[in-house]
Design a protein around this motif. Structure first.
Motif, PDB file in Angstrom:
ATOM      1  N   GLU A   1     -12.329   4.074  10.647  1.00  0.00           N
ATOM      2  CA  GLU A   1     -13.182   5.176  10.037  1.00  0.00           C
ATOM      3  C   GLU A   1     -14.242   4.370   9.033  1.00  0.00           C
ATOM      4  O   GLU A   1     -14.715   5.202   8.000  1.00  0.00           O
ATOM      5  CB  GLU A   1     -12.442   6.274   9.287  1.00  0.00           C
ATOM      6  CG  GLU A   1     -11.875   7.090  10.438  1.00  0.00           C
ATOM      7  CD  GLU A   1     -10.955   8.314   9.883  1.00  0.00           C
ATOM      8  OE1 GLU A   1     -11.275   8.418   8.690  1.00  0.00           O
ATOM      9  OE2 GLU A   1     -10.576   9.090  10.697  1.00  0.00           O
ATOM     10  N   THR A   2     -14.544   3.083   9.211  1.00  0.00           N
ATOM     11  CA  THR A   2     -15.471   2.436   8.265  1.00  0.00           C
ATOM     12  C   THR A   2     -16.934   2.847   9.088  1.00  0.00           C
ATOM     13  O   THR A   2     -17.926   2.645   8.198  1.00  0.00           O
ATOM     14  CB  THR A   2     -15.261   1.003   8.273  1.00  0.00           C
ATOM     15  OG1 THR A   2     -15.417   0.528   9.783  1.00  0.00           O
ATOM     16  CG2 THR A   2     -14.001   0.600   7.847  1.00  0.00           C
ATOM     17  N   VAL A   3     -17.010   3.490  10.216  1.00  0.00           N
ATOM     18  CA  VAL A   3     -18.367   3.822  10.983  1.00  0.00           C
ATOM     19  C   VAL A   3     -18.126   4.939  11.530  1.00  0.00           C
ATOM     20  O   VAL A   3     -17.078   5.716  12.098  1.00  0.00           O
ATOM     21  CB  VAL A   3     -18.722   2.766  12.319  1.00  0.00           C
ATOM     22  CG1 VAL A   3     -19.872   3.210  12.569  1.00  0.00           C
ATOM     23  CG2 VAL A   3     -18.690   1.234  11.706  1.00  0.00           C
ATOM     24  N   ARG A   4     -19.226   5.926  11.301  1.00  0.00           N
ATOM     25  CA  ARG A   4     -19.025   7.297  11.863  1.00  0.00           C
ATOM     26  C   ARG A   4     -19.036   7.167  13.279  1.00  0.00           C
ATOM     27  O   ARG A   4     -19.707   6.459  13.925  1.00  0.00           O
ATOM     28  CB  ARG A   4     -20.294   8.124  11.397  1.00  0.00           C
ATOM     29  CG  ARG A   4     -20.280   9.688  11.774  1.00  0.00           C
ATOM     30  CD  ARG A   4     -21.269  10.293  11.107  1.00  0.00           C
ATOM     31  NE  ARG A   4     -21.249  10.505   9.890  1.00  0.00           N
ATOM     32  CZ  ARG A   4     -20.742  11.230   9.066  1.00  0.00           C
ATOM     33  NH1 ARG A   4     -19.858  12.035   9.584  1.00  0.00           N
ATOM     34  NH2 ARG A   4     -20.679  10.962   7.740  1.00  0.00           N
TER      35      ARG A   4
ATOM     36  N   THR B   1     -26.115  -0.457  -0.179  1.00  0.00           N
ATOM     37  CA  THR B   1     -27.146   0.349   0.421  1.00  0.00           C
ATOM     38  C   THR B   1     -27.035   1.859   0.848  1.00  0.00           C
ATOM     39  O   THR B   1     -27.873   2.494   1.054  1.00  0.00           O
ATOM     40  CB  THR B   1     -27.639  -0.387   1.548  1.00  0.00           C
ATOM     41  OG1 THR B   1     -26.846  -0.150   2.849  1.00  0.00           O
ATOM     42  CG2 THR B   1     -27.990  -2.050   1.392  1.00  0.00           C
ATOM     43  N   ILE B   2     -25.709   2.292   0.707  1.00  0.00           N
ATOM     44  CA  ILE B   2     -25.262   3.741   1.198  1.00  0.00           C
ATOM     45  C   ILE B   2     -24.429   4.133  -0.024  1.00  0.00           C
ATOM     46  O   ILE B   2     -24.245   3.498  -0.955  1.00  0.00           O
ATOM     47  CB  ILE B   2     -24.361   3.497   2.428  1.00  0.00           C
ATOM     48  CG1 ILE B   2     -23.088   2.899   2.425  1.00  0.00           C
ATOM     49  CG2 ILE B   2     -25.383   3.273   3.672  1.00  0.00           C
ATOM     50  CD1 ILE B   2     -22.072   3.064   3.323  1.00  0.00           C
ATOM     51  N   ASP B   3     -24.515   5.512  -0.025  1.00  0.00           N
ATOM     52  CA  ASP B   3     -23.899   6.314  -1.177  1.00  0.00           C
ATOM     53  C   ASP B   3     -22.160   6.493  -0.882  1.00  0.00           C
ATOM     54  O   ASP B   3     -21.556   6.691  -1.739  1.00  0.00           O
ATOM     55  CB  ASP B   3     -24.278   7.717  -1.026  1.00  0.00           C
ATOM     56  CG  ASP B   3     -25.874   7.782  -1.459  1.00  0.00           C
ATOM     57  OD1 ASP B   3     -26.130   6.774  -2.378  1.00  0.00           O
ATOM     58  OD2 ASP B   3     -26.671   8.471  -1.106  1.00  0.00           O
TER      59      ASP B   3
ATOM     60  N   ASN C   1     -27.698   6.503  11.132  1.00  0.00           N
ATOM     61  CA  ASN C   1     -28.673   7.358  11.398  1.00  0.00           C
ATOM     62  C   ASN C   1     -28.999   8.164   9.594  1.00  0.00           C
ATOM     63  O   ASN C   1     -30.045   8.625   9.737  1.00  0.00           O
ATOM     64  CB  ASN C   1     -28.561   8.531  12.162  1.00  0.00           C
ATOM     65  CG  ASN C   1     -28.254   7.633  13.577  1.00  0.00           C
ATOM     66  OD1 ASN C   1     -29.173   7.085  14.012  1.00  0.00           O
ATOM     67  ND2 ASN C   1     -27.285   8.337  14.449  1.00  0.00           N
ATOM     68  N   SER C   2     -28.299   7.715   8.764  1.00  0.00           N
ATOM     69  CA  SER C   2     -28.500   8.188   7.556  1.00  0.00           C
ATOM     70  C   SER C   2     -29.486   7.399   6.701  1.00  0.00           C
ATOM     71  O   SER C   2     -29.713   6.236   7.081  1.00  0.00           O
ATOM     72  CB  SER C   2     -27.188   8.277   6.713  1.00  0.00           C
ATOM     73  OG  SER C   2     -26.393   9.232   7.315  1.00  0.00           O
ATOM     74  N   PRO C   3     -30.210   8.097   5.781  1.00  0.00           N
ATOM     75  CA  PRO C   3     -31.090   7.344   4.880  1.00  0.00           C
ATOM     76  C   PRO C   3     -30.376   6.136   4.149  1.00  0.00           C
ATOM     77  O   PRO C   3     -29.340   6.310   3.763  1.00  0.00           O
ATOM     78  CB  PRO C   3     -31.770   8.290   3.942  1.00  0.00           C
ATOM     79  CG  PRO C   3     -31.669   9.430   4.586  1.00  0.00           C
ATOM     80  CD  PRO C   3     -30.390   9.630   5.363  1.00  0.00           C
ATOM     81  N   VAL C   4     -31.035   4.897   3.854  1.00  0.00           N
ATOM     82  CA  VAL C   4     -30.663   3.841   3.369  1.00  0.00           C
ATOM     83  C   VAL C   4     -31.339   3.250   2.298  1.00  0.00           C
ATOM     84  O   VAL C   4     -32.537   3.474   2.407  1.00  0.00           O
ATOM     85  CB  VAL C   4     -29.968   2.754   4.284  1.00  0.00           C
ATOM     86  CG1 VAL C   4     -29.052   3.349   4.980  1.00  0.00           C
ATOM     87  CG2 VAL C   4     -31.065   2.170   5.114  1.00  0.00           C
ATOM     88  N   ARG C   5     -30.777   2.663   1.289  1.00  0.00           N
ATOM     89  CA  ARG C   5     -31.680   1.837   0.432  1.00  0.00           C
ATOM     90  C   ARG C   5     -31.833   0.443   0.898  1.00  0.00           C
ATOM     91  O   ARG C   5     -30.877   0.018   1.779  1.00  0.00           O
ATOM     92  CB  ARG C   5     -30.992   1.576  -0.894  1.00  0.00           C
ATOM     93  CG  ARG C   5     -31.006   2.841  -1.835  1.00  0.00           C
ATOM     94  CD  ARG C   5     -30.161   2.668  -2.978  1.00  0.00           C
ATOM     95  NE  ARG C   5     -28.918   2.606  -2.731  1.00  0.00           N
ATOM     96  CZ  ARG C   5     -27.685   3.404  -2.763  1.00  0.00           C
ATOM     97  NH1 ARG C   5     -28.099   4.668  -2.625  1.00  0.00           N
ATOM     98  NH2 ARG C   5     -26.644   3.064  -2.371  1.00  0.00           N
ATOM     99  N   SER C   6     -32.848  -0.408   0.532  1.00  0.00           N
ATOM    100  CA  SER C   6     -32.816  -1.662   1.055  1.00  0.00           C
ATOM    101  C   SER C   6     -32.189  -2.570   0.377  1.00  0.00           C
ATOM    102  O   SER C   6     -32.241  -2.559  -0.858  1.00  0.00           O
ATOM    103  CB  SER C   6     -34.563  -2.188   1.055  1.00  0.00           C
ATOM    104  OG  SER C   6     -35.177  -1.507   2.015  1.00  0.00           O
TER     105      SER C   6
END
Length: 250
Positions: free
Chosen positions: A101-104, A142-144, A151-156
């Protein structure tokens, strides 16, 4: 294939355009990358219209169809001039990583990929190459929250260290027309091809001309233009069936 008469150049990180880009944008990508690479890795940008609009998974699958061994690569989109960021593409997500479950969970195969500032790419590539870090570790910044959802918004990655600056007015630089001295290579048997001399307009005329096979040239960041060739000197290791000639860089 070996490089002749010079130190072996740095390894190559290949990048692929996912949309057509003007030459000045590609030149800026090269410039930003080189500014932090410290000659430890080179960037080769490939413009293959067949990759336009394709997802990272599709492109990795296409590359593996040509060569089963595919290293990490970059994808450069049309927003690069505004964001200064690209996609860093790694390996396929494994069943174990889905189960942990490290990846959806997805019905389709996924590749690990991270949004990263161009100037931050060389250090990431170097750290991954020596197992000093991993794309999975860096995605964490880069993720929350986990699991990772591509597919979720990310920071660079590297945005704080290398914030995007306003486009400066580029000043003329040496070789700003894109020309750079060619690489002199010793191509082993099976790595080069030959053709009739009339493929080149040179004086004096040549009976035969030579070049690297396309896949070999691209692997080393070179173009396979026709060139005048010669047999490596006797005493050079591994010269049976080899040919020497010059090839321009991509």
């Amino acid at each position: 294939m070996r490089f002749s008469g010079q130190d072996s150049p740095a390894p190559i990180l290949h990048a692929y355009l996912t949309s057509p880009l003007p030459a000045e944008t590609i030149e800026k990508v090269h410039s930003d990358f080189a500014s932090t690479a410290d000659n430890q890795v080179r960037l080769a940008v490939h413009d293959n219209p067949e990759f336009y609009g394709k997802a990272a998974e599709e492109i990795r699958r296409d590359l593996e169809a040509l060569n089963p061994v595919v290293d990490d690569f970059l994808l450069i989109g049309e927003d690069v001039s505004e964001t200064g960021a690209v996609w860093y593409v790694g390996e396929w997500v494994t069943d174990e990583e889905f189960e942990a479950e490290t990846v959806r969970r997805s019905d389709q195969p996924l590749v690990w990929r991270m949004r990263v500032m161009i100037k931050a790419v060389p250090a990431r590539w170097i750290d991954y190459s020596i197992a000093n870090s991993s794309i999975q570790e860096d995605i964490d910044s880069t993720i929350d929250a986990w699991p990772w959802d591509p597919n979720s918004p990310v920071r660079s990655y590297g945005h704080d260290e290398f914030p995007r600056e306003p486009e400066p007015q580029l000043q003329p630089q040496p070789h700003s027309d894109g020309w750079r001295p060619p690489a002199y290579v010793i191509a082993e048997a099976g790595e080069w091809e030959e053709g009739p001399g009339n493929l080149m307009n040179v004086d004096p005329p040549q009976e035969r001309v030579y070049r690297l096979k396309k896949e070999v040239a691209e692997q080393h960041g070179l173009r396979n233009d026709w060139a005048i060739g010669w047999r490596p000197g006797a005493g050079t290791d591994g010269t049976e069936g080899a040919m020497s000639f010059a090839q321009p860089y991509l």
